[in-house]
Design an enzyme around this catalytic site. Structure first.
Site, PDB file in Angstrom:
ATOM      1  CD  GLU A  41      -2.634   1.230   2.601  1.00  0.00           C
ATOM      2  OE1 GLU A  41      -3.084   0.155   3.044  1.00  0.00           O
ATOM      3  OE2 GLU A  41      -2.836   2.321   3.160  1.00  0.00           O
ATOM      4  NE  ARG A  45       0.002   8.614   6.053  1.00  0.00           N
ATOM      5  CZ  ARG A  45       0.003   8.137   7.274  1.00  0.00           C
ATOM      6  NH1 ARG A  45       1.084   8.269   8.017  1.00  0.00           N
ATOM      7  NH2 ARG A  45      -1.050   7.522   7.750  1.00  0.00           N
ATOM      8  CE  LYS A 129      -6.302   2.864   7.622  1.00  0.00           C
ATOM      9  NZ  LYS A 129      -5.091   3.183   6.855  1.00  0.00           N
TER      10      LYS A 129
HETATM   11  C1  3PG Z   1      -1.806   4.209   7.842  1.00  0.00           C
HETATM   12  O1  3PG Z   1      -1.484   5.005   6.960  1.00  0.00           O
HETATM   13  O2  3PG Z   1      -2.738   3.415   7.720  1.00  0.00           O
HETATM   14  C2  3PG Z   1      -1.070   4.230   9.126  1.00  0.00           C
HETATM   15  O3  3PG Z   1      -0.167   5.267   9.175  1.00  0.00           O
HETATM   16  C3  3PG Z   1      -0.381   2.991   9.483  1.00  0.00           C
HETATM   17  O4  3PG Z   1      -0.193   3.044  10.827  1.00  0.00           O
HETATM   18  P1  3PG Z   1       1.206   2.713  11.483  1.00  0.00           P
HETATM   19  O5  3PG Z   1       2.177   3.705  10.890  1.00  0.00           O
HETATM   20  O6  3PG Z   1       0.990   2.902  12.954  1.00  0.00           O
HETATM   21  O7  3PG Z   1       1.565   1.302  11.125  1.00  0.00           O
END
Ligand code: 3PG
Length: 208
Positions: A41, A45, A129
């Site tokens: 995935e 960001r 999710k």
């Molecule tokens: C996401 O984008 O779903 C989260 O940032 C993942 O969470 P984590 O960085 O705590 O694994």
């Protein structure tokens, strides 16, 4: 035809990747695939997301590719064009869901309370999710949400680690867990593919 749910459930772990440089996806994907993770995935960001998805699709036509942190219609369209198989959003945004349904790509929106679960159900979505999993109450909250909504399957994400992933995966109707712990941004930036491989292997071995 194998459904997206079935494909994700077969792998059980979704590495959540934020790329600073799109080209990093090439050695990163190699490392993930070597460790039986034929899934990635890539999050919106960073500005490298679209090019990262495009490069990954071009080099790995069979890989299951999600576009993460998709916040609006434009990003959903760009992700689909670049070759993503599915969209993930941190929250439940009906506009993004409608966009995905209109352009014909699966979306897994984030929810963490009964209200958002019901809004998602009303739009025909049953794979959701659970985000941010740990901060929202972790396993206790997840079980509380699973109880009334017997048709829903969850992908907990947010705070999942090597230490707690198995507790989540042991729960019925948890399809898979997502997380960045094995593909942390600093490891990607420093090109530490060995460490990423080690973490991926450890996670994959745990679920066996
Ligand atoms: C996401 O984008 O779903 C989260 O940032 C993942 O969470 P984590 O960085 O705590 O694994």
């Amino acid at each position: 035809m194998i459904t997206l749910d079935q494909q994700i459930a077969a792998i059980k772990i979704i590495p959540i990747i934020t790329l600073e440089h799109a080209q990093d996806i090439i050695p990163l994907a190699k490392t993930l695939i070597e460790n039986d993770l034929n899934i990635a995935e890539i999050t919106f960001r960073s500005n490298a997301a679209v090019e990262g998805i495009r490069l990954l699709r071009e080099t790995h036509p069979d890989m299951l590719i999600g576009a993460g942190t998709v916040l609006n219609r434009e990003q959903a369209i760009m992700a689909k064009k670049a070759g993503a198989n599915f969209i993930v959003s941190p929250g439940f945004n009906p506009n993004t869901v409608i966009a995905c349904q209109e352009i014909g790509i699966d979306i897994i929106p984030g929810v963490n309370n009964p209200t958002t679960v019901e809004l998602a159900l009303e739009m025909g979505l049953t794979t959701l999710k659970f985000f941010p999993a740990e901060a929202s109450g972790g396993i206790n909250m997840l079980k509380a949400l699973l109880a009334p909504y017997t048709q829903v399957k969850f992908i907990p994400t947010g705070g999942i680690t090597q230490e707690n992933i198995n507790d989540y995966l042991a729960i019925e109707r948890v399809l898979a867990c997502g997380g960045s712990w094995m593909v942390e941004q600093n490891l990607i930036q420093e090109g530490r593919w060995d460490e990423i491989g080690k973490r991926a292997k450890a996670a994959v071995n745990l679920k066996k």
